[in-house]
Each structure stands twice: as structure tokens, then as C-alpha cells.
Scaffold this motif. Structure first.
Motif, PDB file in Angstrom:
ATOM      1  N   CYS A  82      -1.580  -9.418  -0.793  1.00  0.00           N
ATOM      2  CA  CYS A  82      -2.437  -8.226  -0.694  1.00  0.00           C
ATOM      3  C   CYS A  82      -3.886  -8.571  -0.314  1.00  0.00           C
ATOM      4  O   CYS A  82      -4.528  -9.381  -0.977  1.00  0.00           O
ATOM      5  CB  CYS A  82      -2.412  -7.491  -2.027  1.00  0.00           C
ATOM      6  SG  CYS A  82      -3.554  -6.110  -2.065  1.00  0.00           S
ATOM      7  N   VAL A  91       3.682  -1.160  -3.175  1.00  0.00           N
ATOM      8  CA  VAL A  91       4.366   0.102  -2.854  1.00  0.00           C
ATOM      9  C   VAL A  91       5.790  -0.149  -2.356  1.00  0.00           C
ATOM     10  O   VAL A  91       6.016  -0.954  -1.454  1.00  0.00           O
ATOM     11  CB  VAL A  91       3.596   0.928  -1.791  1.00  0.00           C
ATOM     12  CG1 VAL A  91       2.416   1.629  -2.408  1.00  0.00           C
ATOM     13  CG2 VAL A  91       3.172   0.085  -0.609  1.00  0.00           C
ATOM     14  N   CYS A 121      -3.033  -1.926  -8.316  1.00  0.00           N
ATOM     15  CA  CYS A 121      -1.824  -1.646  -7.530  1.00  0.00           C
ATOM     16  C   CYS A 121      -0.827  -2.794  -7.590  1.00  0.00           C
ATOM     17  O   CYS A 121      -1.098  -3.894  -7.094  1.00  0.00           O
ATOM     18  CB  CYS A 121      -2.235  -1.348  -6.085  1.00  0.00           C
ATOM     19  SG  CYS A 121      -0.858  -0.852  -5.058  1.00  0.00           S
ATOM     20  N   CYS A 131       2.315  -6.479   0.280  1.00  0.00           N
ATOM     21  CA  CYS A 131       1.977  -6.435  -1.152  1.00  0.00           C
ATOM     22  C   CYS A 131       2.141  -7.805  -1.804  1.00  0.00           C
ATOM     23  O   CYS A 131       1.635  -8.042  -2.897  1.00  0.00           O
ATOM     24  CB  CYS A 131       2.845  -5.397  -1.873  1.00  0.00           C
ATOM     25  SG  CYS A 131       2.628  -3.748  -1.200  1.00  0.00           S
ATOM     26  N   CYS A 162      -5.582  -0.601  -0.415  1.00  0.00           N
ATOM     27  CA  CYS A 162      -5.588  -0.872   1.037  1.00  0.00           C
ATOM     28  C   CYS A 162      -5.808   0.414   1.826  1.00  0.00           C
ATOM     29  O   CYS A 162      -6.380   0.383   2.918  1.00  0.00           O
ATOM     30  CB  CYS A 162      -4.318  -1.591   1.473  1.00  0.00           C
ATOM     31  SG  CYS A 162      -2.798  -0.694   1.119  1.00  0.00           S
TER      32      CYS A 162
HETATM   33  S1  SF4 Z   1      -0.439  -4.205  -3.311  1.00  0.00           S
HETATM   34 FE1  SF4 Z   1       0.341  -3.386  -1.355  1.00  0.00          FE
HETATM   35  S2  SF4 Z   1      -0.042  -1.171  -1.435  1.00  0.00           S
HETATM   36 FE2  SF4 Z   1      -1.235  -2.119  -3.070  1.00  0.00          FE
HETATM   37  S3  SF4 Z   1      -3.229  -2.412  -2.145  1.00  0.00           S
HETATM   38 FE3  SF4 Z   1      -2.100  -4.306  -1.831  1.00  0.00          FE
HETATM   39  S4  SF4 Z   1      -1.121  -4.121   0.145  1.00  0.00           S
HETATM   40 FE4  SF4 Z   1      -1.810  -2.087  -0.457  1.00  0.00          FE
END
Ligand code: SF4
Ligand SMILES: Cc1cc2nc3c(=O)[nH]c(=O)nc-3n(C[C@H](O)[C@H](O)[C@H](O)COP(=O)(O)OP(=O)(O)OC[C@H]3O[C@@H](n4cnc5c(N)ncnc54)[C@H](O)[C@@H]3O)c2cc1C
Ligand code: SF4
Ligand code: SF4
Length: 407
Positions: free
Chosen positions: A284, A187, A184, A281, A161
Motif C-alpha cells: 500500500c 479492499v 485500511c 493492498c 488511496c
Molecule cells: S490498503 Fe488498499 S485500499 Fe487501502 S489504502 Fe492501501 S491500497 Fe488503498
């Protein structure tokens, strides 16, 4: 004007803040410890730029990679200090050798995670290794734009992101821009990290892990190193480690080294149980390679089944090549062993490429319990303990390590 009504719909990239011509948007921390933009309506001129650059309002297309590789950096020291196979450092060194600038996430002087840049090989050390905390973007998009406009090559690394935010922010395809994101999981909250660190340091200062209790325990002065992906017990069973220097008596130092397996460390257990991920997240907008990055890297968790000959438990990266520029970047890499692999195998063992983490049952309770019990207590109350034999083995390992360190 940007207005956040649903927290799942803001990834906190800060593209809106950095693009606003009136500088009337600020990021503020909410009760969970995440940053969200707030615009000052009295200054806003309704130009709409903040909405134009938002990667959530304008998500990219989902993609399939052109190629997928298992990758191992031949420099053992680099691989050991990297989270997986050390491919990020190899990419960054190539950029620096061509006179470019590398952006990545590092700790600041308060052990908070921030984005920054370097143009030296030495400066890369701070970026190496995953930090399981959302990084603050600061002015990084503006700085990257300034370097690109001056003709410098830029390698920008970050979460999908954050890369999507940069691409929306720039609104133009600069020839010198190279982007690398990672698979990912999500976070964790910077606020939870801050509290955990305070609690953990205080716990160590209470003498639980020291030769003698220390009187003066200011967190910032004492911490010497943090790793979320210490490979002392292997890549697959990674550990959280922390080194502290405690003042004892007349300025003498008592060094403490905490090293806990992912199954034992409270912070990692809470993270891997998804208790304090950013709400976005769980929905996402950058899954399925939508960020527009040239390369996506990650841990090749299935490598022991798919390419057992590559797995020495020192770490293997997966590299997904998403664009022709990404193919060039990989083609120019020195000292990295690349083995073609199937994307389907990557997804099988690492579903986070395509799927968001689900909201766990205990998430809401975590925030209530954290106020009462602190982070370590709340995780302990919500995450089931590992079996007794595993805890005993972990404790034995820690004791041996402590004895060795003293020797
Ligand atoms: S999981 Fe969360 S931190 Fe990772 S890309 Fe998606 S929104 Fe961004
Ligand atoms: C929060 C987070 C979640 C992750 N989830 C997964 C996952 O589910 N599956 C998977 O396969 N891999 C995941 N990774 C990626 C993986 O841990 C490795 O970073 C990746 O394999 C690259 O490893 P490396 O050995 O090439 O280089 P390393 O040196 O380990 O990679 C460091 C790179 O990661 C960047 N970075 C470190 N921390 C952050 C941060 N907080 N925010 C933005 N960028 C950061 C650095 O800037 C640098 O570019 C995650 C990483 C992070 C930070
Ligand atoms: S509409 Fe324009 S001036 Fe108003 S907050 Fe957004 S970017 Fe700033
Ligand atoms: S996702 Fe990024 S650009 Fe969109 S509102 Fe949130 S901080 Fe601003």
C-alpha cells in the motif's frame, strides 16, 4: 501515458481516467474482478497528466498525527448503525449544516459499491457502515472539483488511496476541502462480492433458511439490505447480515434474515484471511498516513485495554488528527465524546495504520478454486473452520433469532 505493468502499482482510484483531457483512458475489470486503467494510444496526445495525478507514482510523505482520540457518538441510533463509534456521521452532519456536500461509498441498485455524494442528512444513511468491497469512483473527483470551484464546502471520505488520488487530481489546496480516510486493511474484489452475493442468495432460495422454498429467485429484485458490520452480537464480534424478500405463491413475501458472525460467514472469513484483496493492498502506497487526509478514523480495537471505561461493546472510533484543518473539524463536533489517547496504543492494536497485509499462501489457489467451487466453496477449502463450540454457539444464536423474527 499510463500503462499498468505491475498490478501492485495501481490502486484503481481513477484519478488518471478523470483527469485525461482526451478522455482516452477507460477502467476495465480484470479476471480477479478489479478495475485497471487502459489508455487508447491512438488518441493520447502524450500530455503526461495521467502520470502527474497518479498517487502511486507520487506517494505522499509519511506522517505522525498531531493528536489521537477515542471517540463515541452520543446518538445511540447512529452509533448502532455505524461500524465503530459513529464519528463519520457527526463530521458529515456538521458539513451539511454549513451547506456543504459529503462524498462517501454506498450500494447502487445492483448492490455494487460506488462513490457518490449527498447534501442532506437523510442521504447520509446510505454512506453509513463499512462496505468491504472496493468502491467505484465514477466521476466523483470531477464532481468534488466542481463543488469546490463553485465555493461549496466538500467533505470527502474514502480509503487512504482514494483520498490521495483526489488530492493529486485537484493539484491545488482548496480552502473548502475536508478529507477523512480510515485505517485500511485493504479492499476486496468487486467481482468476488458479486459472485458471493449470487451464491448466497441462491443458497437462501434453496430453502436452507426459509419457511418454504421460493420458485423465483432473481437476485436484484430480492435483496433488501446488507450489512458487513451488524452489531446484533456486539461490535467486537460483528456479523454479516442480509435480508431477502422471496416471492411465494401469488405475490406473497417470505422474509429471510441471514446473520452470521465474522468467524462463520464465508465472505468475511475470506476477506479477513486476505484471500481476495486488491494486489496494491499488499504494497500500500498510503500507509503511515501518507494520503494527506485531514483526519483518519478507525475502530479502536484496543480500547478495552487502554480505556476500559469507554468500552460497552457498542463501538468506539479512533480519530487521528493529521492537520490543523482536521483539528478544526474535531473542535467543531457536536455530541461526540472525545478522549485523548496515545498514537502508540492505536498502532499496537491496529497495525494496519502502518503495515500492509501480507500476501497469504492461499491467495493464488483461491482464484483457481473459485472457478471450480465458487466463492463459498473456495473459502471453505482454504480457511480453517472455527472450533466446534464456536460454531455450535453461533448456530444456536441464529436459531433463536429466526424464532424471534417469526414471532
Ligand atoms: S490498503 Fe488498499 S485500499 Fe487501502 S489504502 Fe492501501 S491500497 Fe488503498
Ligand atoms: C474496506 C475497509 C477496510 C477497513 N479496514 C479497517 C482496519 O483495518 N482497521 C480499522 O480500524 N478500521 C478499518 N476500516 C474502517 C472502519 O470499518 C470504519 O469505517 C471506521 O471506523 C469509521 O467508522 P464510523 O463508525 O465513524 O462510521 P461509518 O458510518 O461506519 O463509516 C462509513 C464511512 O466509511 C466509508 N466507506 C464505507 N465503505 C467504503 C468503501 N468500500 N470504500 C470507501 N469508503 C467506504 C463511507 O463512505 C463513510 O465515510 C475499514 C473500512 C473499510 C470500508
Ligand atoms: S498522456 Fe494525456 S492524453 Fe495521453 S492518456 Fe495520459 S492524460 Fe490522456
Ligand atoms: S493508481 Fe489511480 S491514477 Fe494511478 S494508474 Fe491506477 S487508477 Fe490511474
Amino acid at each position: 501515458m499510463i500503462e499498468i505493468t505491475d498490478k501492485e502499482k495501481c490502486v484503481g482510484c481513477g484519478a488518471c481516467v478523470q483527469r485525461c483531457p482526451k478522455e482516452c483512458i477507460a477502467l476495465r475489470e480484470d479476471a480477479e474482478g478489479f478495475l485497471y486503467p487502459e489508455a487508447d494510444a491512438s488518441v493520447c496526445v502524450e500530455c503526461g497528466l495521467c502520470e502527474k495525478v497518479c498517487p502511486v507514482l507520487h506517494p505522499g510523505e509519511s506522517r505522525q498525527p498531531l493528536m489521537a482520540y477515542a471517540a463515541v457518538n452520543g446518538d445511540e441510533a447512529v452509533r448502532r448503525s455505524s461500524s465503530s463509534g459513529g464519528v463519520f456521521t457527526a463530521l458529515a452532519l456538521e458539513t451539511i449544516a454549513r451547506g456543504g456536500v459529503v462524498f462517501g461509498a454506498r450500494f447502487d441498485e445492483r448492490w455494487e459499491v460506488v462513490h457518490g455524494w449527498t447534501e442532506t442528512a437523510d442521504g447520509l444513511g446510505a454512506f453509513r457502515g463499512s462496505k468491504y468491497v472496493q468502491s467505484r469512483m465514477g466521476e466523483s473527483y470531477r464532481e468534488a472539483e466542481a463543488f469546490l470551484k463553485s465555493g461549496r464546502e466538500v467533505l470527502f471520505s474514502g480509503t487512504p488511496c482514494q483520498v490521495a488520488g483526489l488530492r493529486r487530481y485537484l493539484r491545488k489546496d482548496y480552502g473548502g476541502l475536508r478529507t477523512v480516510d480510515f485505517i485500511c486493511h485493504g479492499v476486496p474484489s468487486p467481482g468476488v462480492w458479486r459472485d458471493y452475493l449470487k451464491e448466497e442468495v441462491a443458497r437462501q432460495c434453496d430453502g436452507k433458511n426459509t419457511v418454504s422454498p421460493a420458485p423465483n429467485c432473481g437476485r436484484d429484485a430480492l435483496l433488501e439490505g446488507v450489512s458487513f458490520r451488524n452489531k446484533a452480537c456486539g461490535w467486537k464480534k460483528f456479523s454479516f447480515s442480509l435480508s431477502l424478500s422471496l416471492p411465494v405463491g401469488q405475490g406473497t413475501k417470505n422474509s429471510v434474515f441471514l446473520c452470521e458472525l465474522l468467524t462463520e460467514n464465508a465472505y468475511l472469513r475470506g476477506f479477513l484471511s486476505d484471500l481476495y484483496l486488491r494486489p496494491s493492498c499488499h504494497a500500500c502506497p498510503a500507509k503511515c498516513l501518507r494520503s494527506g487526509s485531514d483526519l483518519t478514523v478507525g475502530d479502536y480495537w484496543g480500547v478495552c485495554a487502554v480505556h476500559p471505561e469507554l468500552d460497552d461493546d457498542g463501538g468506539v472510533s479512533v480519530v487521528l488528527v493529521n492537520t490543523a484543518r482536521g483539528q478544526e473539524m474535531i473542535g467543531g463536533l457536536n455530541g461526540v465524546r472525545l478522549t485523548p489517547t496515545r498514537y502508540a496504543d492505536v498502532v499496537r492494536f491496529n497495525p494496519a495504520v502502518e503495515r500492509s497485509a501480507r500476501v497469504p499462501a492461499g491467495r493464488a489457489r483461491f482464484w483457481a478454486l473459485r472457478r471450480e467451487l465458487g466463492v463459498i466453496g473456495a473459502v471453505g477449502a482454504l480457511v480453517k473452520d472455527p472450533p466446534l463450540w464456536r460454531r455450535a454457539a453461533g448456530r444456536a444464536k441464529r436459531i433463536v433469532k429466526r424464532i424471534l423474527k417469526r414471532i
